[in-house]
Design an enzyme around this catalytic site. Structure first.
Site, PDB file in Angstrom:
ATOM      1  N   HIS A  65     -10.792  -3.116   0.800  1.00 15.54           N
ATOM      2  CA  HIS A  65     -11.110  -1.792   0.264  1.00 15.54           C
ATOM      3  C   HIS A  65     -11.999  -1.807  -0.979  1.00 15.54           C
ATOM      4  O   HIS A  65     -11.908  -0.910  -1.833  1.00 15.54           O
ATOM      5  CB  HIS A  65      -9.823  -1.007  -0.026  1.00 15.54           C
ATOM      6  N   ARG A 121      -7.241  -1.512  -6.565  1.00 15.98           N
ATOM      7  CA  ARG A 121      -7.509  -2.884  -6.121  1.00 15.98           C
ATOM      8  C   ARG A 121      -8.603  -3.545  -6.957  1.00 15.98           C
ATOM      9  O   ARG A 121      -8.569  -4.751  -7.205  1.00 15.98           O
ATOM     10  CB  ARG A 121      -7.865  -2.876  -4.625  1.00 15.98           C
ATOM     11  N   CYS A 143      -6.473   3.919  -3.872  1.00 19.10           N
ATOM     12  CA  CYS A 143      -6.634   2.586  -3.287  1.00 19.10           C
ATOM     13  C   CYS A 143      -7.722   1.708  -3.896  1.00 19.10           C
ATOM     14  O   CYS A 143      -7.437   0.642  -4.448  1.00 19.10           O
ATOM     15  CB  CYS A 143      -6.895   2.730  -1.796  1.00 19.10           C
ATOM     16  N   SER A 160      -8.764   1.596   4.336  1.00 19.59           N
ATOM     17  CA  SER A 160      -7.430   2.097   4.688  1.00 19.59           C
ATOM     18  C   SER A 160      -7.268   2.303   6.188  1.00 19.59           C
ATOM     19  O   SER A 160      -8.218   2.651   6.895  1.00 19.59           O
ATOM     20  CB  SER A 160      -7.154   3.425   3.965  1.00 19.59           C
ATOM     21  N   ASP A 216      -0.079  -0.820  -4.867  1.00 19.40           N
ATOM     22  CA  ASP A 216      -1.339  -0.308  -5.415  1.00 19.40           C
ATOM     23  C   ASP A 216      -1.194   1.042  -6.091  1.00 19.40           C
ATOM     24  O   ASP A 216      -1.986   1.396  -6.960  1.00 19.40           O
ATOM     25  CB  ASP A 216      -2.427  -0.250  -4.328  1.00 19.40           C
ATOM     26  N   ASN A 217      -0.202   1.822  -5.694  1.00 20.28           N
ATOM     27  CA  ASN A 217       0.044   3.136  -6.315  1.00 20.28           C
ATOM     28  C   ASN A 217       1.334   3.693  -5.732  1.00 20.28           C
ATOM     29  O   ASN A 217       1.991   3.057  -4.899  1.00 20.28           O
ATOM     30  CB  ASN A 217      -1.123   4.108  -6.092  1.00 20.28           C
ATOM     31  N   LYS A 225      -5.718  -5.647   3.586  1.00 21.25           N
ATOM     32  CA  LYS A 225      -6.633  -4.567   3.231  1.00 21.25           C
ATOM     33  C   LYS A 225      -7.444  -4.922   1.984  1.00 21.25           C
ATOM     34  O   LYS A 225      -6.886  -5.175   0.925  1.00 21.25           O
ATOM     35  CB  LYS A 225      -5.824  -3.286   2.986  1.00 21.25           C
ATOM     36  N   ASP A 281       0.844  -1.191   0.000  1.00 21.22           N
ATOM     37  CA  ASP A 281       0.000   0.000   0.000  1.00 21.22           C
ATOM     38  C   ASP A 281       0.883   1.246   0.000  1.00 21.22           C
ATOM     39  O   ASP A 281       1.675   1.450   0.934  1.00 21.22           O
ATOM     40  CB  ASP A 281      -0.909  -0.011   1.240  1.00 21.22           C
ATOM     41  N   ASP A 282       0.760   2.064  -1.037  1.00 23.38           N
ATOM     42  CA  ASP A 282       1.511   3.329  -1.155  1.00 23.38           C
ATOM     43  C   ASP A 282       3.024   3.134  -1.246  1.00 23.38           C
ATOM     44  O   ASP A 282       3.781   4.061  -0.944  1.00 23.38           O
ATOM     45  CB  ASP A 282       1.196   4.271   0.012  1.00 23.38           C
ATOM     46  N   HIS A 341       1.228   2.533   3.950  1.00 28.42           N
ATOM     47  CA  HIS A 341       0.242   3.610   4.036  1.00 28.42           C
ATOM     48  C   HIS A 341       0.283   4.207   5.445  1.00 28.42           C
ATOM     49  O   HIS A 341       0.413   3.484   6.433  1.00 28.42           O
ATOM     50  CB  HIS A 341      -1.136   3.012   3.754  1.00 28.42           C
ATOM     51  N   LYS A 399       1.208   9.653  -5.460  1.00 27.66           N
ATOM     52  CA  LYS A 399      -0.167   9.166  -5.297  1.00 27.66           C
ATOM     53  C   LYS A 399      -1.182  10.275  -5.535  1.00 27.66           C
ATOM     54  O   LYS A 399      -0.969  11.432  -5.167  1.00 27.66           O
ATOM     55  CB  LYS A 399      -0.316   8.608  -3.879  1.00 27.66           C
TER      56      LYS A 399
END
Length: 482
Positions: A129, A78, A74, A152, A282-283, A127, A34-35, A230, A303
């Site tokens: 989401h 996903r 996010c 998140s 994810d990003n 996660k 994540d991130d 994240h 992001k």
């Protein structure tokens, strides 16, 4: 006599063939960060912390240097991984909170459902989401088991310094419930403090290893979607203060440990050679969090933007004995391509409805000349087509964009800085020699602008575009949460 002999030999051959077991379909492990920015793992230029397990995974497989998340946020990102679709095709955008009015439509076929139909055990940890209640949780989307957070880890009523908010309807963050930890379909407890968040990486890892151990005698699909890196970032006592690179370094070393534990479980169960492991994000990084954010590796922005710092992410794929070790690939690929590629390799069926991903298994298995993807659509916001890529060229369309450049400010120690907003003009960039996207070449190459504009019109017709008020003819609705 000859006929009798031929009949006898045929029976022997058929008997021998019957005794040869068909190759077992490979296990699949997807580790989704994540991130995590393009420049965060050490094998992508990160540090001064250490990521030996991520680096080892890259050395034994393929490290991709031109791999893109489908959107730089996010839930949208996903949904793309799960369905092989651009998020806008399936009506998904943004990041869902506990009050989200939409969710991933159960009519969409997820990678978990497709592999489950092929006979795979399917487990998710981390996660999700894509919907925070039944019938939109992982168990209703193809997974046999689930442990994790429905959204998140910053969607909770806790201030940046870890103190609880006092409820105030004027402050939307104070209206969040405490973070629900869901096992199956049931909330088993809530996470109320930063110390609680520091337990997540270890908890997820232990559940992932347990799933591998439990399903070692059948093909399985494990989706491990970490909440880190994240914000708010948190490390367990075993890693906090140990990296010498601040809390972000501690968190990076703990998630690297997690990767190592998963790989060790595969080795100990003698599954390593028949397991495809995919590691990606994810990003890109949430840059206004300063020393609690990662690195885009020198790419523009991060992001929440359609610049490459928001969408270009680390991606590593390992399959010992099938993927040559130490390969570095610059082929253009995306998260949406994972589903069709795995479906092909595993012998599963493709989704009935149209998807956007392409199968790149030929490239994975050694065909360096195979080109699965040559163009990519950069969507962001609700449904805005911000840019189109074709080969080395990226055409950026006029729009408003979040920016981390001045007058934006950079935060520190868990507190965010302020964004700025920029008006983006039409521009053309050659990403091969200008990965930072700062040299506009539209005037030198008007024919390229024309070519990419035609490609953009194709996407506008199919998927729509809020910037030109185009309505896509192929868009399917998200589910409505009631």
């Amino acid at each position: 006599m000859r006929k009798i002999t031929q009949l006898f030999l045929s029976c022997v051959l058929l008997t021998s063939m019957a005794g040869i077991a068909a190759p077992a379909p490979p296990n699949i492990v997807i580790i989704f960060m994540d991130d995590m920015g393009y420049g965060d793992p050490v094998c992508y230029g990160g540090g001064p912390y250490r990521t030996p397990n991520i680096d080892a995974l890259a050395s034994q497989g393929m490290r991709l240097t031109n791999f893109y998340a489908a959107q730089a946020v996010c839930s949208a990102s996903r949904s793309a991984l799960m369905t092989g679709c651009y998020p806008t095709r399936i009506g998904i955008s943004g990041a869902f909170d506990h009050n989200a009015a939409i969710a991933l439509n159960p009519k969409e076929e997820t990678i978990a459902e497709l592999l489950k139909d092929r006979g795979y055990a399917t487990g998710m940890v981390g996660k999700w989401h894509l919907g925070n209640r039944v019938p939109f949780l992982p168990l209703q989307q193809g997974f046999d088991e689930y442990l994790g957070l429905p959204y998140s880890n910053d969607m909770w009523p806790v201030y940046y310094d870890g103190t609880p908010y006092k409820y105030d309807t004027a402050n939307y963050r104070s209206t969040y419930p405490m973070l629900p930890l869901i096992d199956g379909n049931t909330t088993t407890r809530t996470l109320n403090t930063l110390d609680d968040q520091a337990t997540l990486t270890k908890m997820y890892t232990e559940r992932a290893v347990s799933f591998i151990n439990k399903n070692k005698k059948k093909p399985f699909f494990l989706y491990l979607a970490h909440s880190m890196v994240h914000v708010p970032i948190a490390a367990s006592p075993a890693f906090k203060g140990k990296s010498g690179a601040g809390l972000f370094g501690d968190v990076m070393e703990e998630v690297d440990w997690s990767v190592g534990e998963v790989l060790k479980a595969l080795q100990e169960n003698q599954l390593e050679d028949n397991t495809i492991v995919i590691f990606t994000s994810d990003n890109g990084p949430w840059l206004n969090y300063g020393n609690h954010a990662g690195s885009s590796g020198g790419l523009r922005e991060g992001k929440g933007t359609a610049w490459d710092g928001g969408l270009k992410v680390p991606a590593i794929i390992s399959w010992p004995g099938k993927i040559k070790p130490g390969i570095v690939s610059s082929k253009l690929l995306s998260t949406i391509d994972i589903l069709p590629t795995l479906v092909k390799i595993c012998g599963a069926k493709m989704p009935v409805q149209k998807i956007d991903g392409v199968d790149f298994s030929k490239h994975l298995l050694g065909d360096d000349n195979f080109v699965a993807r040559d163009e990519f659509a950069y969507y962001y916001d609700y449904n805005n087509l911000k840019a189109i890529r074709k080969g080395p060229w990226k055409l950026v369309f006029p729009a408003s964009s979040r920016s981390y450049s001045p007058p934006a400010t950079i935060g520190n120690d868990g507190f965010p800085g302020e964004y700025s907003t920029e008006s983006v003009p039409l521009a053309l960039y050659n990403l091969y020699n200008d990965p930072g996207e700062d040299r506009d070449q539209k005037d030198q190459y008007p024919e390229v602008v024309k070519q990419l504009s035609k490609i953009a019109d194709k996407y506008r017709q199919a998927l729509g575009d809020g910037l030109t008020k185009s309505v896509g003819t192929e868009v399917r609705p998200a589910a409505t949460v009631r």
